[in-house]
Design a protein around this motif. Structure first.
Motif: not given
Length: 225
Positions: A2-7, A43-48, A73-74, A171-178
């Motif tokens: 899960k990635i957030l793009i701040i751009e 939200y939580s992310y793996d990478c931002i 997050a990275g 289930k909420e965290s899994i849904a956010e991941q997907l």
């Protein structure tokens, strides 16, 4: 992952999002400082990915906020600025990497993979859990000596479960991941049940033990019984 793009450059943000999604990731975007603050707060992310110059604020303050909330997050700074002091300040604040525009999307993807592997799996090129072996660079999964065919969602689920082994995942965290922040608009989480059921069946059919446990009313847990 899960990635957030701040751009704030829409064309670049869309290009990054489309490319990373074709690589099997779930991607959210934020075009302003205020929007980014909301996303990292909810939200939580793996990478931002963080641009330094944003409407309404400075991306380095986003890095500060992430560190203040002890985000796991990275963080990769992406910016047109090539000044050494910006790079050093970002890294000093806690960013993990820095990429100067323009850059190749394939290089960005490689850096994201390497970063998440370092943070979640101690830099291993092979992720091992019992008889399960994952090669994240190729996105291949093996059960003993048998290669396993998984969908993008099933692969992401397996990575997420193993990265959080022995923890109960809602289930909420899994849904956010997907599906990212689109999870807020879902009427139900029934699709999660289908993905988990298919992943569990494929793992068992390939010879793996049954590591997936449903936790009634909460979600799922991946562990050795």
């Amino acid at each position: 992952m899960k990635i957030l793009i701040i751009e704030d450059e829409n064309i670049l943000a869309n290009s990054i999002q489309q490319y990373l999604q074709t690589e099997g990731n779930s991607c959210d975007t934020a075009a302003t400082f205020a929007e980014a603050q909301i996303k990292i707060g909810v939200y939580s992310y793996d990478c931002i990915l963080v641009d330094i110059t944003l409407p309404g604020g400075n991306g380095l303050d986003i890095v500060k906020a992430l560190k203040a909330q002890q985000s796991t997050a990275g963080i990769i700074i992406i910016s047109a600025k090539n000044a050494l002091d910006d790079k050093l300040k970002g890294l000093y604040l806690g960013a993990d990497d820095y990429l100067t525009k323009p850059f190749h999307l394939s290089e960005l993807n490689a850096r994201i993979i390497a970063l998440v592997r370092r943070r979640e799996f101690h830099g291993q090129k092979e992720i091992l859990f019992q008889e399960i072996k994952i090669l994240p660079d190729e996105k291949n999964v093996w059960i003993s000596n048998k290669k396993l065919s998984l969908t993008r969602s099933e692969y992401e689920l397996l990575i997420y479960f193993i990265a959080n082994k022995n923890r109960v995942l809602s289930k909420e965290s899994i849904a956010e991941q997907l599906v990212g922040d689109q999870a807020d608009m879902l009427d139900s989480f029934n699709f999660i049940y289908s993905h988990v059921k298919n992943l569990r069946r494929k793992l068992i059919d390939a010879g793996a033990a049954d590591y997936l446990q449903a936790v009634y009313g909460v979600g799922y847990k991946f562990s050795v019984h």
